[in-house]
Design an enzyme around this catalytic site. Structure first.
Site, mmCIF file in Angstrom:
data_model
loop_
_atom_site.group_PDB
_atom_site.id
_atom_site.type_symbol
_atom_site.label_atom_id
_atom_site.label_comp_id
_atom_site.label_asym_id
_atom_site.label_seq_id
_atom_site.Cartn_x
_atom_site.Cartn_y
_atom_site.Cartn_z
ATOM 1 N N ASN A 9 -3.136 -14.110 5.627
ATOM 2 C CA ASN A 9 -2.425 -13.410 4.551
ATOM 3 C C ASN A 9 -1.586 -14.439 3.780
ATOM 4 O OD1 ASN A 9 -0.219 -12.121 3.206
ATOM 5 N ND2 ASN A 9 -0.688 -10.246 4.301
ATOM 6 N N ASP A 11 0.252 -13.870 0.978
ATOM 7 C CA ASP A 11 1.261 -13.253 0.098
ATOM 8 C C ASP A 11 2.485 -14.142 -0.116
ATOM 9 O OD1 ASP A 11 -0.265 -10.983 0.009
ATOM 10 O OD2 ASP A 11 0.963 -9.842 1.405
ATOM 11 N N HIS A 12 2.913 -14.812 0.965
ATOM 12 C CA HIS A 12 4.198 -15.516 0.862
ATOM 13 C C HIS A 12 4.117 -16.846 0.123
ATOM 14 C CE1 HIS A 12 6.166 -12.265 2.645
ATOM 15 N NE2 HIS A 12 5.325 -12.262 3.671
ATOM 16 N N HIS A 45 -1.821 -8.611 -0.356
ATOM 17 C CA HIS A 45 -1.266 -7.266 -0.535
ATOM 18 C C HIS A 45 -0.752 -7.160 -1.964
ATOM 19 C CE1 HIS A 45 1.782 -4.053 1.115
ATOM 20 N NE2 HIS A 45 1.083 -3.618 0.090
ATOM 21 N N ARG A 47 1.245 -5.314 -4.049
ATOM 22 C CA ARG A 47 2.253 -4.253 -3.964
ATOM 23 C C ARG A 47 2.451 -3.587 -5.311
ATOM 24 N NH1 ARG A 47 6.149 -3.196 -0.219
ATOM 25 N NH2 ARG A 47 5.783 -4.169 1.777
ATOM 26 N N ARG A 51 5.773 -7.763 -6.071
ATOM 27 C CA ARG A 51 6.794 -8.740 -5.676
ATOM 28 C C ARG A 51 6.205 -10.077 -5.228
ATOM 29 N NH1 ARG A 51 9.025 -6.189 -0.066
ATOM 30 N NH2 ARG A 51 9.366 -4.404 -1.392
ATOM 31 N N HIS A 52 4.969 -10.072 -4.776
ATOM 32 C CA HIS A 52 4.346 -11.378 -4.483
ATOM 33 C C HIS A 52 3.019 -11.535 -5.228
ATOM 34 C CE1 HIS A 52 3.053 -8.840 -1.147
ATOM 35 N NE2 HIS A 52 4.170 -8.996 -0.481
ATOM 36 N N GLU A 72 -4.976 -5.434 0.580
ATOM 37 C CA GLU A 72 -4.115 -4.367 1.099
ATOM 38 C C GLU A 72 -3.512 -3.619 -0.080
ATOM 39 O OE1 GLU A 72 -2.610 -6.800 5.055
ATOM 40 O OE2 GLU A 72 -1.172 -6.283 3.488
ATOM 41 N N THR A 103 6.043 -4.297 5.259
ATOM 42 C CA THR A 103 5.451 -3.011 5.642
ATOM 43 C C THR A 103 6.029 -2.566 6.989
ATOM 44 O OG1 THR A 103 3.489 -3.869 4.575
ATOM 45 C CG2 THR A 103 3.247 -1.786 5.724
ATOM 46 N N GLU A 153 -6.335 -0.917 11.501
ATOM 47 C CA GLU A 153 -5.538 -2.095 11.826
ATOM 48 C C GLU A 153 -4.284 -1.605 12.525
ATOM 49 O OE1 GLU A 153 -5.303 -5.310 9.075
ATOM 50 O OE2 GLU A 153 -3.347 -5.953 9.836
ATOM 51 N N HIS A 194 0.717 -7.852 11.835
ATOM 52 C CA HIS A 194 2.129 -7.731 11.470
ATOM 53 C C HIS A 194 3.032 -8.416 12.482
ATOM 54 C CE1 HIS A 194 5.763 -6.503 9.520
ATOM 55 N NE2 HIS A 194 4.997 -6.224 8.485
HETATM 56 N N1 PXP Z 1 -1.590 -6.640 8.201
HETATM 57 C C1 PXP Z 1 -1.057 -5.774 7.323
HETATM 58 C C2 PXP Z 1 -1.762 -4.481 7.091
HETATM 59 C C3 PXP Z 1 0.118 -6.088 6.613
HETATM 60 O O1 PXP Z 1 0.641 -5.198 5.737
HETATM 61 C C4 PXP Z 1 0.719 -7.340 6.819
HETATM 62 C C5 PXP Z 1 1.946 -7.715 6.048
HETATM 63 O O2 PXP Z 1 1.691 -7.666 4.693
HETATM 64 C C6 PXP Z 1 0.112 -8.226 7.723
HETATM 65 C C7 PXP Z 1 -1.028 -7.833 8.422
HETATM 66 C C8 PXP Z 1 0.648 -9.594 7.961
HETATM 67 O O3 PXP Z 1 1.899 -9.524 8.568
HETATM 68 P P1 PXP Z 1 2.759 -10.830 8.727
HETATM 69 O O4 PXP Z 1 2.986 -11.369 7.355
HETATM 70 O O5 PXP Z 1 3.991 -10.358 9.399
HETATM 71 O O6 PXP Z 1 1.955 -11.772 9.582
#
Ligand code: PXP
Length: 240
Positions: A9, A11-12, A45, A47, A51-52, A72, A103, A153, A194
């Protein structure tokens, strides 16, 4: 034991970019590197508040990346239409609250289940693999199956938090194990995500039937410490 797929992921990367309003770091560059490193899929994701990740990131990533994209989204008409426009390989439907930092829990499958079923049907009709992000319990698994999902998931936030605090996680890991077993039995593929870290992933990989991990925040965070030395040395070379 079969190999667990890794979804990264990114996103960050976009969170850091957006903090300054600059063009860097570019999520598409992170996606290309992720692909090069042998990850199995890219998770982003989009959103509602953007935001990202932004729509332009999704467009670029879709254009440049060959490995599957796992988008996502919240269960809204706007987001489902975006998914139908860009046709990612996978969609994971997640709950979304404006004020949450991340989330916070799994989907409430009792809320608007008719709409959820319609969205899943529409996405699957376009050959998109649909997953539902849920809290690990048997009831949610049965409901996910009835709604027509391909996968679930399991939200691992509570488990990871216990691991991080060195607290007893036996009850929750038992629940994750039982839930995964039941999901596999009724024909749902099981994913988990997560809050995962090296430590929690090491424990969780022993749970049978989990086929895919989606990991973001910790992985991007740790890459700072793996890469910071190189960046500092590069700057020193430039300025001295
Ligand atoms: N899976 C889902 C469905 C999520 O919403 C997220 C966070 O956006 C993640 C996995 C990844 O979580 P993390 O960034 O805490 O590893």
């Amino acid at each position: 034991m079969s190999k667990i797929r890794l979804g990264v992921n990114i996103d960050h990367v976009a969170t850091i970019r957006n903090a300054r309003g600059e063009k860097y770091p570019e999520p598409v560059k992170a996606a290309l590197l992720t692909q090069k490193c042998g990850a199995d899929s890219i998770t982003i994701h989009l959103r509602e508040d953007r935001r990202h990740i932004r729509e332009i990131d999704l467009k670029l990533i879709k254009k440049k990346i060959k490995i599957p994209i796992n988008l996502e989204i919240a269960a809204t008409n706007e987001m489902v239409n975006i998914a139908l426009k860009y046709l990612p390989n996978f969609v994971c439907i997640v709950p979304e609250k404006r004020k949450e930092l991340t989330t916070e829990g799994g989907l409430n499958l009792n809320y608007n289940s008719g709409l959820l079923k319609k969205f899943i049907y529409k996405l699957k009709k376009k050959n998109i693999r649909v997953s539902l992000f849920i809290e690990p319990n048997i009831n949610n698994i049965s409901k996910s199956k009835n709604l027509g999902a391909d996968c679930v998931e399991l939200h691992t936030g509570k488990f990871c938090s216990l691991v991080n605090k060195n607290k007893n996680y036996k009850i929750i890991i038992k629940k994750i194990t039982e839930t995964s077993k039941f999901a596999k039995k009724i024909g749902l593929e099981v994913h988990a995500g997560h809050g995962l870290t090296y430590k929690s992933a090491k424990i969780l990989k022993k749970v049978k039937n989990i086929k895919e991990f989606n990991i973001g925040h910790f992985l991007i965070s740790d890459s700072i410490f793996i890469g910071l030395k190189k960046s500092i040395l590069k700057f020193k070379k430039i300025i001295r």
